[in-house]
Design a protein around this motif. Structure first.
Motif, PDB file in Angstrom:
ATOM      1  N   LEU A 107      39.569  57.022  37.164  1.00  0.00           N
ATOM      2  CA  LEU A 107      38.712  55.972  37.726  1.00  0.00           C
ATOM      3  C   LEU A 107      39.600  55.071  38.570  1.00  0.00           C
ATOM      4  CD1 LEU A 107      35.833  54.745  37.700  1.00  0.00           C
ATOM      5  CD2 LEU A 107      36.552  53.345  35.768  1.00  0.00           C
ATOM      6  N   PHE A 108      39.358  55.042  39.877  1.00  0.00           N
ATOM      7  CA  PHE A 108      40.256  54.325  40.774  1.00  0.00           C
ATOM      8  C   PHE A 108      39.978  52.821  40.748  1.00  0.00           C
ATOM      9  CE2 PHE A 108      40.378  58.640  42.485  1.00  0.00           C
ATOM     10  CZ  PHE A 108      41.750  58.823  42.508  1.00  0.00           C
ATOM     11  N   LEU A 109      41.049  52.068  40.519  1.00  0.00           N
ATOM     12  CA  LEU A 109      40.935  50.617  40.351  1.00  0.00           C
ATOM     13  C   LEU A 109      40.310  49.925  41.547  1.00  0.00           C
ATOM     14  CD1 LEU A 109      44.335  49.818  38.621  1.00  0.00           C
ATOM     15  CD2 LEU A 109      42.099  49.177  37.743  1.00  0.00           C
ATOM     16  N   ASP A 110      40.689  50.340  42.754  1.00  0.00           N
ATOM     17  CA  ASP A 110      40.175  49.634  43.927  1.00  0.00           C
ATOM     18  C   ASP A 110      38.695  49.915  44.196  1.00  0.00           C
ATOM     19  OD1 ASP A 110      40.331  52.221  44.778  1.00  0.00           O
ATOM     20  OD2 ASP A 110      41.667  51.840  46.479  1.00  0.00           O
ATOM     21  N   SER A 111      38.089  50.812  43.406  1.00  0.00           N
ATOM     22  CA  SER A 111      36.663  51.096  43.575  1.00  0.00           C
ATOM     23  C   SER A 111      35.796  50.356  42.563  1.00  0.00           C
ATOM     24  CB  SER A 111      36.407  52.606  43.436  1.00  0.00           C
ATOM     25  OG  SER A 111      36.527  53.011  42.070  1.00  0.00           O
ATOM     26  N   VAL A 112      36.416  49.691  41.588  1.00  0.00           N
ATOM     27  CA  VAL A 112      35.667  49.045  40.513  1.00  0.00           C
ATOM     28  C   VAL A 112      35.085  47.717  41.001  1.00  0.00           C
ATOM     29  CG1 VAL A 112      35.778  48.099  38.182  1.00  0.00           C
ATOM     30  CG2 VAL A 112      37.111  50.116  38.767  1.00  0.00           C
ATOM     31  N   GLN A 113      33.771  47.599  40.965  1.00  0.00           N
ATOM     32  CA  GLN A 113      33.084  46.376  41.369  1.00  0.00           C
ATOM     33  C   GLN A 113      31.634  46.454  40.912  1.00  0.00           C
ATOM     34  OE1 GLN A 113      32.170  46.186  45.668  1.00  0.00           O
ATOM     35  NE2 GLN A 113      33.166  48.184  45.815  1.00  0.00           N
ATOM     36  N   THR A 114      30.912  45.381  41.079  1.00  0.00           N
ATOM     37  CA  THR A 114      29.475  45.411  40.816  1.00  0.00           C
ATOM     38  C   THR A 114      28.783  46.088  41.992  1.00  0.00           C
ATOM     39  OG1 THR A 114      29.127  43.267  41.862  1.00  0.00           O
ATOM     40  CG2 THR A 114      29.587  43.265  39.498  1.00  0.00           C
ATOM     41  N   SER A 115      27.567  46.550  41.762  1.00  0.00           N
ATOM     42  CA  SER A 115      26.861  47.277  42.821  1.00  0.00           C
ATOM     43  C   SER A 115      26.600  46.403  44.043  1.00  0.00           C
ATOM     44  CB  SER A 115      25.530  47.816  42.281  1.00  0.00           C
ATOM     45  OG  SER A 115      24.745  46.754  41.747  1.00  0.00           O
ATOM     46  N   SER A 116      26.433  45.091  43.827  1.00  0.00           N
ATOM     47  CA  SER A 116      26.156  44.184  44.936  1.00  0.00           C
ATOM     48  C   SER A 116      27.406  43.499  45.468  1.00  0.00           C
ATOM     49  CB  SER A 116      25.152  43.109  44.497  1.00  0.00           C
ATOM     50  OG  SER A 116      25.723  42.293  43.486  1.00  0.00           O
ATOM     51  N   GLY A 117      28.505  43.594  44.732  1.00  0.00           N
ATOM     52  CA  GLY A 117      29.728  42.905  45.131  1.00  0.00           C
ATOM     53  C   GLY A 117      29.801  41.482  44.641  1.00  0.00           C
ATOM     54  N   VAL A 118      28.773  41.030  43.911  1.00  0.00           N
ATOM     55  CA  VAL A 118      28.733  39.674  43.350  1.00  0.00           C
ATOM     56  C   VAL A 118      28.402  39.789  41.872  1.00  0.00           C
ATOM     57  CG1 VAL A 118      27.633  37.415  43.430  1.00  0.00           C
ATOM     58  CG2 VAL A 118      27.977  38.708  45.551  1.00  0.00           C
ATOM     59  N   TRP A 119      29.146  39.077  41.048  1.00  0.00           N
ATOM     60  CA  TRP A 119      28.929  39.162  39.604  1.00  0.00           C
ATOM     61  C   TRP A 119      27.683  38.398  39.181  1.00  0.00           C
ATOM     62  CZ3 TRP A 119      29.896  41.850  35.519  1.00  0.00           C
ATOM     63  CH2 TRP A 119      29.665  41.303  34.253  1.00  0.00           C
ATOM     64  N   ASP A 120      26.812  39.083  38.433  1.00  0.00           N
ATOM     65  CA  ASP A 120      25.605  38.467  37.888  1.00  0.00           C
ATOM     66  C   ASP A 120      25.560  38.786  36.397  1.00  0.00           C
ATOM     67  OD1 ASP A 120      23.180  37.502  37.155  1.00  0.00           O
ATOM     68  OD2 ASP A 120      21.985  38.730  38.533  1.00  0.00           O
ATOM     69  N   PRO A 121      25.830  37.783  35.532  1.00  0.00           N
ATOM     70  CA  PRO A 121      25.841  38.038  34.084  1.00  0.00           C
ATOM     71  C   PRO A 121      24.542  38.630  33.564  1.00  0.00           C
ATOM     72  CG  PRO A 121      26.744  35.878  34.591  1.00  0.00           C
ATOM     73  CD  PRO A 121      26.146  36.395  35.865  1.00  0.00           C
TER      74      PRO A 121
END
Length: 440
Positions: A107-121
């Motif tokens: 699992l590549f670190l630079d690809s890890v993010q939320t689907s929208s790019g903004v964190w929503d709890p």
């Protein structure tokens, strides 16, 4: 270092003006040290807003699962992935070429993010690029992705479809070529002397990665020391490349540590020198450090004690331990200059300690001076650890008291922590006056 969770998973990149900055040479060492010794549950709670009850029921929840392995970490990560079917977080695509088993993945670190790019709890959807080599090789119609990588290495400009076809054909060969077997060697798990490795690994866990690497070159030279002499890679510091390499600072401490450790080994297991890989101008070169005998080591240890005694006499008096070591490293630069390095004025030294620069704003002189201090402090860290593993409990060495209060790396290597430790103006002026009187 943990941070507020809302900042972690956002899609973002470095500003263009910072993309050319070199990597922090102490990052791996500092993270390893912090996970084992710094991040207690109490400290973690100060940094995150969420419930941490999911962490292990121990004061330092990450200590037991943070492991230093000999050699390349890829081999150990691949072994764990094959055994458990987990995905390995990494930036290194070479891990795909190891045997990860049927379910192991990368699992590549630079690809890890939320689907929208903004964190929503409310919608904690974290995604990343996950590649399973076993599944990928099945889709390509080859026994393993190693065949594809081998052909890619030989034909770097060939199109994907053609590479796939050649890989399929070459993988059907009844006898493996010597070139392919040589290519595979890098990605095969080490099995020799595993019992020795398992027996010693646990006791060596607190060691800095560079000290650990040196130890294993002595312990299993057939695997980890294929050259004639052991070697140490010293990271590229943030320094002025037009000036003398900052790693010249502290070389006497590193040499003493190497020599003491060398003399503690059986005669048949000793070396004549250690090769240090460091920057020289725009090149990385191997510099030979000749290892000293017992009499010279004893004399050099006594010299270190005298240097520390002089510094304690000059700087003790209301200063925290970390402030003392910053001052010791700074004074060491001008002492080692043997009169060829001009000591800055009291005003400049006060400004450097309290602001991080000597005149109005940060210049290359300030950057290089900080790099020299970091090199000196890191060299003392190497010396302490080599004394500890070579002669634990040896009253002659007394490294446990000699260098016992060396701060951890996240303090020693931080300009911000240095300036924060010198907020008391009166103490700073007194310390600087003592430095100039003692070493000027």
């Amino acid at each position: 270092m943990p941070t507020k969770r809302g900042q972690v998973w956002c899609s973002r990149g470095l500003p263009q003006r910072r993309k050319g900055l070199p990597e922090n040479p102490f990052m791996v060492s500092a993270v390893f040290e912090d996970l084992r010794n710094r991040w207690s549950k109490e400290e973690i709670r100060k940094e995150v807003d969420d419930d941490i009850s999911c962490l292990a029921d121990t004061d330092y929840p990450w200590a037991e699962i943070t492991v230093m392995v000999p050699g390349e970490a890829d081999v150990e990560c691949a072994s764990v992935a094959k055994l458990t079917g987990c995905a390995v977080l990494t930036d290194d695509s070479d891990l795909l070429l190891h045997d990860l088993g049927q379910h192991g993945a990368v699992l590549f670190l630079d690809s890890v993010q939320t689907s929208s790019g903004v964190w929503d709890p409310a919608e904690p959807d974290i995604r990343g690029l996950r590649i399973c080599p076993h599944s990928l090789s099945g889709r390509l119609g080859i026994p393993s992705v190693q065949w594809f990588a081998y052909e890619l290495q030989r034909n770097v400009h060939m199109r994907f479809a053609e590479l796939t076809r050649i890989s399929q054909e070459s993988s059907k060969a009844t006898e493996l070529s010597s070139e392919y077997l040589e290519f595979l060697r890098e990605y095969q798990h080490e099995t020799t002397d595993n019992e020795v490795i398992r027996g010693a690994r646990q006791s060596l866990q607190p060691l800095d990665p560079r000290v650990s690497e040196l130890f294993w070159q002595y312990e299993l030279p057939g695997i980890y020391c294929l050259d004639e002499q052991p070697h140490v890679y010293l990271g590229i510091l943030n320094e002025d490349s037009s000036r003398r390499c900052a790693w010249e600072q502290g070389r006497t401490y590193r040499s003493l540590g190497y020599s003491f450790f060398n003399n503690s080994r059986p005669v048949a297991n000793r070396f004549a020198a250690v090769h240090e890989f460091v920057r020289r101008g725009g090149r990385i070169v191997a510099e030979e450090i000749t290892l000293s005998g017992t009499n010279t080591v004893t004399s050099d240890l006594d010299l270190v004690r005298k240097r520390l005694a002089t510094a304690h006499a000059a700087f003790d008096g209301g200063l925290a331990a970390e402030s003392f070591w910053y001052l010791f490293a700074l004074s060491d630069i001008y002492r080692d200059g043997a009169g060829t390095t001009t000591v800055p004025s009291a005003k400049q030294l006060e400004s450097f300690l309290t602001k991080g620069y000597m005149v109005q704003s940060t210049k290359w002189t300030d950057i290089h001076l900080l790099a020299q201090m970091q090199a000196g402090l890191y060299s003392l860290r190497i010396l302490k650890q080599l004394l500890d593993i070579a002669a634990p409990g040896d009253k002659l060495v007394e490294s446990s008291s000699l260098l016992a209060d060396l701060p951890p790396l996240h303090i020693m290597m931080s300009r911000q922590r240095m300036t924060q430790s010198f907020v008391n103006t009166r103490l700073v002026r007194h310390a600087v006056r003592q430095m100039i009187e003692t070493y000027g």
